[in-house]
Design a protein around this motif. Sequence first.
Motif, PDB file in Angstrom:
ATOM      1  N   ARG A   3       0.848  -1.188   0.000  1.00  0.00           N
ATOM      2  CA  ARG A   3       0.000   0.000   0.000  1.00  0.00           C
ATOM      3  C   ARG A   3       0.879   1.232   0.000  1.00  0.00           C
ATOM      4  O   ARG A   3       1.909   1.272   0.644  1.00  0.00           O
ATOM      5  CB  ARG A   3      -0.865   0.025   1.245  1.00  0.00           C
ATOM      6  N   LYS A  11      -1.305   6.681   6.427  1.00  0.00           N
ATOM      7  CA  LYS A  11      -0.268   5.753   6.878  1.00  0.00           C
ATOM      8  C   LYS A  11      -0.555   5.284   8.299  1.00  0.00           C
ATOM      9  O   LYS A  11      -0.454   4.106   8.608  1.00  0.00           O
ATOM     10  CB  LYS A  11       1.095   6.434   6.812  1.00  0.00           C
ATOM     11  N   TYR A  14      -3.468   2.830   8.310  1.00  0.00           N
ATOM     12  CA  TYR A  14      -3.044   1.497   7.865  1.00  0.00           C
ATOM     13  C   TYR A  14      -2.335   0.748   8.991  1.00  0.00           C
ATOM     14  O   TYR A  14      -2.561  -0.443   9.205  1.00  0.00           O
ATOM     15  CB  TYR A  14      -2.115   1.585   6.659  1.00  0.00           C
ATOM     16  N   LYS A  15      -1.472   1.443   9.735  1.00  0.00           N
ATOM     17  CA  LYS A  15      -0.748   0.788  10.824  1.00  0.00           C
ATOM     18  C   LYS A  15      -1.692   0.348  11.942  1.00  0.00           C
ATOM     19  O   LYS A  15      -1.536  -0.728  12.502  1.00  0.00           O
ATOM     20  CB  LYS A  15       0.334   1.708  11.371  1.00  0.00           C
ATOM     21  N   ARG A  17      -4.909  -0.364  11.605  1.00  0.00           N
ATOM     22  CA  ARG A  17      -5.677  -1.488  11.070  1.00  0.00           C
ATOM     23  C   ARG A  17      -4.832  -2.775  11.097  1.00  0.00           C
ATOM     24  O   ARG A  17      -5.316  -3.838  11.470  1.00  0.00           O
ATOM     25  CB  ARG A  17      -6.131  -1.195   9.649  1.00  0.00           C
ATOM     26  N   ASP A  18      -3.562  -2.663  10.722  1.00  0.00           N
ATOM     27  CA  ASP A  18      -2.680  -3.827  10.748  1.00  0.00           C
ATOM     28  C   ASP A  18      -2.470  -4.329  12.170  1.00  0.00           C
ATOM     29  O   ASP A  18      -2.395  -5.540  12.412  1.00  0.00           O
ATOM     30  CB  ASP A  18      -1.341  -3.501  10.097  1.00  0.00           C
ATOM     31  N   PHE A  19      -2.385  -3.415  13.146  1.00  0.00           N
ATOM     32  CA  PHE A  19      -2.208  -3.832  14.536  1.00  0.00           C
ATOM     33  C   PHE A  19      -3.443  -4.574  15.044  1.00  0.00           C
ATOM     34  O   PHE A  19      -3.323  -5.596  15.728  1.00  0.00           O
ATOM     35  CB  PHE A  19      -1.908  -2.638  15.449  1.00  0.00           C
ATOM     36  N   LYS A  20      -4.609  -4.084  14.695  1.00  0.00           N
ATOM     37  CA  LYS A  20      -5.840  -4.770  15.103  1.00  0.00           C
ATOM     38  C   LYS A  20      -5.885  -6.174  14.507  1.00  0.00           C
ATOM     39  O   LYS A  20      -6.271  -7.133  15.181  1.00  0.00           O
ATOM     40  CB  LYS A  20      -7.061  -3.964  14.674  1.00  0.00           C
ATOM     41  N   GLY A  21      -5.469  -6.305  13.266  1.00  0.00           N
ATOM     42  CA  GLY A  21      -5.401  -7.620  12.634  1.00  0.00           C
ATOM     43  C   GLY A  21      -4.372  -8.517  13.304  1.00  0.00           C
ATOM     44  O   GLY A  21      -4.587  -9.717  13.465  1.00  0.00           O
ATOM     45  N   TRP A  22      -3.250  -7.925  13.729  1.00  0.00           N
ATOM     46  CA  TRP A  22      -2.210  -8.682  14.407  1.00  0.00           C
ATOM     47  C   TRP A  22      -2.736  -9.237  15.731  1.00  0.00           C
ATOM     48  O   TRP A  22      -2.488 -10.397  16.062  1.00  0.00           O
ATOM     49  CB  TRP A  22      -0.989  -7.796  14.653  1.00  0.00           C
ATOM     50  N   LYS A  25      -5.067 -12.109  15.060  1.00  0.00           N
ATOM     51  CA  LYS A  25      -4.299 -13.283  14.626  1.00  0.00           C
ATOM     52  C   LYS A  25      -3.625 -13.952  15.821  1.00  0.00           C
ATOM     53  O   LYS A  25      -3.637 -15.181  15.938  1.00  0.00           O
ATOM     54  CB  LYS A  25      -3.254 -12.864  13.601  1.00  0.00           C
TER      55      LYS A  25
END
Length: 91
Positions: A3, A11, A14-15, A17-22, A25
């Motif tokens: 992205r 930016k 995105y970070k 959102r990625d942390f929530k996904g992490w 997981k």
Amino acid sequence: MPRIALTIQQKRDYKVRDFKGWVTKQMKLNGKRQADVAAVLGVSTGRVSQMLKIPQKGDRTNPDPFSYGQVLALCEYFEVDGEERQRLLTL
């Protein structure tokens, strides 16, 4: 395909959102529930659900609900190595 953030805010979004996904997981990999994460963070299960929700484009929710201390507590809880911890803490 990576992205490309057009603005600093995008930016950051995105970070987050990625942390929530992490977090989601890690919960699945370690067999943990939202109640377990809530106990670590000292919040209610409903609050964890709100924190992990990824807002849609018209939602007026807090896009960055995690404090520095909460990110650190989650890193310790999921036993993250030093390199990944550093990456997560520099959001």
